[in-house]
Design a protein around this motif. Sequence first.
Motif, PDB file in Angstrom:
ATOM      1  N   PRO A 109     -45.630   9.958  37.042  1.00  0.00           N
ATOM      2  CA  PRO A 109     -46.125  10.795  38.140  1.00  0.00           C
ATOM      3  C   PRO A 109     -46.066  12.264  37.744  1.00  0.00           C
ATOM      4  N   LYS A 110     -46.961  13.054  38.285  1.00  0.00           N
ATOM      5  CA  LYS A 110     -47.044  14.473  37.949  1.00  0.00           C
ATOM      6  C   LYS A 110     -45.705  15.164  38.181  1.00  0.00           C
ATOM      7  N   GLY A 111     -45.239  15.883  37.138  1.00  0.00           N
ATOM      8  CA  GLY A 111     -44.027  16.687  37.267  1.00  0.00           C
ATOM      9  C   GLY A 111     -42.720  15.938  37.103  1.00  0.00           C
ATOM     10  N   LEU A 112     -42.780  14.661  36.736  1.00  0.00           N
ATOM     11  CA  LEU A 112     -41.543  13.878  36.634  1.00  0.00           C
ATOM     12  C   LEU A 112     -40.655  14.369  35.502  1.00  0.00           C
ATOM     13  N   VAL A 113     -41.246  14.699  34.350  1.00  0.00           N
ATOM     14  CA  VAL A 113     -40.469  15.169  33.202  1.00  0.00           C
ATOM     15  C   VAL A 113     -41.152  16.386  32.599  1.00  0.00           C
ATOM     16  N   GLN A 114     -40.391  17.130  31.805  1.00  0.00           N
ATOM     17  CA  GLN A 114     -40.920  18.273  31.088  1.00  0.00           C
ATOM     18  C   GLN A 114     -41.366  17.830  29.685  1.00  0.00           C
ATOM     19  N   ILE A 115     -42.324  18.552  29.135  1.00  0.00           N
ATOM     20  CA  ILE A 115     -42.797  18.249  27.786  1.00  0.00           C
ATOM     21  C   ILE A 115     -41.639  18.232  26.792  1.00  0.00           C
ATOM     22  N   SER A 116     -40.702  19.158  26.971  1.00  0.00           N
ATOM     23  CA  SER A 116     -39.581  19.285  26.033  1.00  0.00           C
ATOM     24  C   SER A 116     -38.670  18.055  26.045  1.00  0.00           C
ATOM     25  N   GLU A 117     -38.770  17.223  27.078  1.00  0.00           N
ATOM     26  CA  GLU A 117     -37.924  16.032  27.166  1.00  0.00           C
ATOM     27  C   GLU A 117     -38.516  14.832  26.435  1.00  0.00           C
ATOM     28  N   LEU A 118     -39.770  14.944  26.012  1.00  0.00           N
ATOM     29  CA  LEU A 118     -40.440  13.826  25.348  1.00  0.00           C
ATOM     30  C   LEU A 118     -40.038  13.753  23.881  1.00  0.00           C
ATOM     31  N   PRO A 119     -40.049  12.551  23.304  1.00  0.00           N
ATOM     32  CA  PRO A 119     -39.973  12.462  21.846  1.00  0.00           C
ATOM     33  C   PRO A 119     -41.140  13.237  21.241  1.00  0.00           C
ATOM     34  N   GLU A 120     -40.920  13.847  20.077  1.00  0.00           N
ATOM     35  CA  GLU A 120     -41.927  14.710  19.473  1.00  0.00           C
ATOM     36  C   GLU A 120     -43.248  13.993  19.234  1.00  0.00           C
ATOM     37  N   PHE A 121     -43.177  12.677  19.002  1.00  0.00           N
ATOM     38  CA  PHE A 121     -44.385  11.922  18.646  1.00  0.00           C
ATOM     39  C   PHE A 121     -45.150  11.392  19.845  1.00  0.00           C
ATOM     40  N   ALA A 122     -44.576  11.465  21.043  1.00  0.00           N
ATOM     41  CA  ALA A 122     -45.149  10.791  22.216  1.00  0.00           C
ATOM     42  C   ALA A 122     -46.218  11.631  22.899  1.00  0.00           C
ATOM     43  N   GLY A 123     -47.256  10.950  23.382  1.00  0.00           N
ATOM     44  CA  GLY A 123     -48.246  11.582  24.229  1.00  0.00           C
ATOM     45  C   GLY A 123     -47.831  11.482  25.686  1.00  0.00           C
ATOM     46  N   LEU A 124     -48.517  12.212  26.543  1.00  0.00           N
ATOM     47  CA  LEU A 124     -48.155  12.221  27.962  1.00  0.00           C
ATOM     48  C   LEU A 124     -49.404  12.199  28.834  1.00  0.00           C
ATOM     49  N   ILE A 125     -49.401  11.287  29.801  1.00  0.00           N
ATOM     50  CA  ILE A 125     -50.419  11.236  30.846  1.00  0.00           C
ATOM     51  C   ILE A 125     -49.723  11.338  32.187  1.00  0.00           C
ATOM     52  N   GLU A 126     -50.134  12.315  32.996  1.00  0.00           N
ATOM     53  CA  GLU A 126     -49.605  12.463  34.357  1.00  0.00           C
ATOM     54  C   GLU A 126     -50.635  11.937  35.349  1.00  0.00           C
ATOM     55  N   ILE A 127     -50.152  11.306  36.401  1.00  0.00           N
ATOM     56  CA  ILE A 127     -51.046  10.768  37.420  1.00  0.00           C
ATOM     57  C   ILE A 127     -50.637  11.303  38.785  1.00  0.00           C
ATOM     58  N   SER A 128     -51.591  11.907  39.467  1.00  0.00           N
ATOM     59  CA  SER A 128     -51.403  12.282  40.870  1.00  0.00           C
ATOM     60  C   SER A 128     -52.523  11.615  41.665  1.00  0.00           C
ATOM     61  N   ASP A 129     -53.679  12.306  41.761  1.00  0.00           N
ATOM     62  CA  ASP A 129     -54.846  11.651  42.357  1.00  0.00           C
ATOM     63  C   ASP A 129     -55.704  10.967  41.293  1.00  0.00           C
ATOM     64  N   LYS A 130     -55.449  11.316  40.004  1.00  0.00           N
ATOM     65  CA  LYS A 130     -56.149  10.698  38.886  1.00  0.00           C
ATOM     66  C   LYS A 130     -55.333  10.944  37.616  1.00  0.00           C
ATOM     67  N   PRO A 131     -55.580  10.179  36.554  1.00  0.00           N
ATOM     68  CA  PRO A 131     -54.852  10.413  35.303  1.00  0.00           C
ATOM     69  C   PRO A 131     -55.297  11.716  34.645  1.00  0.00           C
ATOM     70  N   LEU A 132     -54.341  12.446  34.096  1.00  0.00           N
ATOM     71  CA  LEU A 132     -54.633  13.675  33.382  1.00  0.00           C
ATOM     72  C   LEU A 132     -53.850  13.670  32.069  1.00  0.00           C
ATOM     73  N   ILE A 133     -54.568  13.767  30.954  1.00  0.00           N
ATOM     74  CA  ILE A 133     -53.912  13.784  29.647  1.00  0.00           C
ATOM     75  C   ILE A 133     -53.310  15.164  29.410  1.00  0.00           C
ATOM     76  N   ILE A 134     -51.978  15.225  29.319  1.00  0.00           N
ATOM     77  CA  ILE A 134     -51.266  16.476  29.112  1.00  0.00           C
ATOM     78  C   ILE A 134     -51.073  16.750  27.627  1.00  0.00           C
ATOM     79  N   ARG A 135     -50.754  15.698  26.877  1.00  0.00           N
ATOM     80  CA  ARG A 135     -50.559  15.856  25.436  1.00  0.00           C
ATOM     81  C   ARG A 135     -50.956  14.575  24.717  1.00  0.00           C
ATOM     82  N   HIS A 136     -51.686  14.712  23.630  1.00  0.00           N
ATOM     83  CA  HIS A 136     -52.034  13.562  22.804  1.00  0.00           C
ATOM     84  C   HIS A 136     -50.861  13.227  21.881  1.00  0.00           C
TER      85      HIS A 136
END
Length: 234
Positions: A109-136
Amino acid sequence: MAIKKRSEPRKEVEQTESAYITELGLLEEHQKRFETMIPNVHITQFNEADVIGIRKSGFVDEFEIKLSRQDFMADRKKTLDFENSGSQFKLKELESGNLIINHFWYVIPKGLVQISELPEFAGLIEISDKPLIIRHPKRLHSRKATFEERYHLAKKASDRFWSEKEKNNTQDETVCCPNTSTLGEPELFQLQSDIEVGEWNQFDTITLPLGTVKDLVEFAYSHEQPPSENKGRP
């Protein structure tokens, strides 16, 4: 002056794994990129992925859905069991390129975690009203899934489908089989013989008791060979 009708704003996507899986599958970018997307599939006996995407190139993406911070933080401690090396942390095995996965995503869900909390290799998709690719994600390795590996992943999806049908349906099932009007023991034996030698030239729709369908499908799978990628059209 043209007047454009204002479109209705999209509602927030329900925060359930099922709803998020649907959003991932309907995302236009994913429909263009992936040959197939498979939900809730066991990559290995002890490693179930929320969604696997097989790219047209042969690379494999895993999407891990996390709906709470507690679940996200617990992922750091997730382990996989290996026959030779025992229990290993999954994120470490991913980073080392030891799994079939080429790209790994978190879906939250949107805003659940910060980018800095992700493993360096992981991508991130946030979903609120639709999926949004934050990082590949970064590519973990360049090995492509073989045809056999892709075939078996798709087969697992089929197995899961029939398993769910068995759980949810106590009525007779319809199955597509070679022409036959009845399936007593002699007819079932003949049908299995036809499967063994690949004689599926003529088909008919027949209705069988559910247990018989399950046995027949399992038998067919056990004797079916994956089609050759290089086989030409007739």
